[in-house]
Design a protein around this motif. Structure first.
Motif, short mmCIF file in Angstrom:
data_model
loop_
_atom_site.label_atom_id
_atom_site.label_comp_id
_atom_site.label_asym_id
_atom_site.label_seq_id
_atom_site.Cartn_x
_atom_site.Cartn_y
_atom_site.Cartn_z
N ARG A 186 0.85 -1.08 -0.15
CA ARG A 186 -0.02 0.00 -0.11
C ARG A 186 0.74 1.27 0.02
NH1 ARG A 186 -1.92 3.54 3.90
NH2 ARG A 186 -0.95 2.58 5.73
N ASP A 187 1.87 1.52 0.70
CA ASP A 187 2.69 2.44 1.16
C ASP A 187 3.58 2.41 -0.49
OD1 ASP A 187 2.15 3.27 3.42
OD2 ASP A 187 3.83 2.11 4.25
N ARG A 188 4.15 1.46 -0.89
CA ARG A 188 5.10 1.45 -2.08
C ARG A 188 4.34 1.83 -3.27
NH1 ARG A 188 6.51 -3.73 -1.54
NH2 ARG A 188 5.21 -4.21 -3.11
N GLU A 189 3.00 1.72 -3.26
CA GLU A 189 2.64 1.88 -4.59
C GLU A 189 1.68 2.97 -4.31
OE1 GLU A 189 1.07 -1.70 -6.91
OE2 GLU A 189 2.11 -2.96 -5.32
N ASN A 190 1.46 3.61 -3.17
CA ASN A 190 0.88 4.88 -3.14
C ASN A 190 -0.80 4.54 -3.15
OD1 ASN A 190 0.64 7.31 -1.90
ND2 ASN A 190 1.18 8.34 -3.70
N ASP A 192 -4.59 4.07 -2.53
CA ASP A 192 -5.58 4.57 -1.32
C ASP A 192 -6.34 3.11 -0.78
OD1 ASP A 192 -7.71 3.77 -3.24
OD2 ASP A 192 -8.00 5.61 -4.03
#
Length: 261
Positions: A186-190, A192
């Motif tokens: 989730r963080d790495r690929e930004n 939502d």
């Protein structure tokens, strides 16, 4: 009558156990009140040594234990970021690769001069949720899934842990599941919340169709934001956030050590 006295002594003896959570960045420990499932004193944290070799880590664990005035017979449980088979590390995540093939219980036991029970970190956290947390008093099959850098899993059936399930590594749609659905993805690929929850939906659908759990508990740091993603999931199984959060590893390790003794 003597049996009664023996019972009371046994209960008193195991009212407290000590839990240690060995992580990639810190080694944390605290005595645990086994009736309440809470720390019996403030937690101590010492940074994980680099390199995190068996000797260095075991000595650091001994330092943590030495901060407390523990009776010699207090059970000690250690969580470790690896598959643990009969005390022996079969893998090594965020610690030195020389741990692979090392008996964690023997290494930490030698450094502390105590009997040690070692358990996979996700298993410890999951067991704590069943014994004291979100899944307390739930019969049947409980699956605890931690969403973090990877996906950790713990399967508990009628209060008994089935150790070393590595359900973050299920291959789903040609991918290692955690590479797509962990919180780090989730963080790495930004992503939502809505986009990430679609990946979780796929993951949890596969898992529930394989195991048919009565309850799924979701832990890991992101579980404190559960209102953003759990309500978006449409699965058959009741799914709820974990309760013990950062305390789960230490509490679960202590409880499993007491159970083993």
């Amino acid at each position: 009558m003597s049996h009664d006295k023996h019972d009371k002594h046994a209960k008193k003896k195991h009212a407290v156990a000590f839990g240690i959570d060995i992580g990639g960045s810190g080694i944390k420990g605290a005595p645990v009140d086994l009736h309440a499932g809470e720390f019996a004193a403030d937690r101590v944290r010492i940074p994980t040594p680099l390199p995190a070799t068996p000797d260095a880590v075991s000595q650091t664990v001994a330092e943590v234990v030495a901060k407390f005035d523990l009776d010699k017979d207090v059970p000690i449980g250690v969580t470790f970021p690896a598959v643990i088979l009969h005390g022996v590390a079969q893998s090594a995540a965020n610690v030195d690769k020389s741990w692979i093939g090392t008996n964690v219980e023997t290494a930490v036991g030698a450094a502390t001069g105590r009997k040690v029970v070692a358990v996979n970190d996700a298993d410890a956290a999951g067991f704590a949720e069943v014994k004291y947390g979100a899944a307390k008093d739930v019969d049947g099959v409980v699956l605890v899934v931690t969403l973090g850098t990877g996906i950790g899993s713990a399967l508990i059936v009628d209060g008994r842990l089935v150790p070393n399930t590595e359900l973050g590594h299920l291959e789903i749609d040609g991918f290692d599941a955690e590479s797509r659905a962990a919180d780090s993805a989730r963080d790495r690929e930004n992503l939502d919340w809505a986009a990430w929850s679609q990946r979780l939906q796929r993951y949890f659908t596969v898992v529930e169709n394989l195991f048919w759990p009565d309850l799924i508990v979701v832990g890991g740091g992101v579980s404190k934001h559960h209102e953003h993603f759990l309500p978006l999931l449409d699965i058959r199984t009741r799914i709820i956030p974990a309760e013990l959060r950062n305390a789960a590893g230490i509490v679960g390790a202590a409880a499993l050590a007491a159970k083993a003794h």
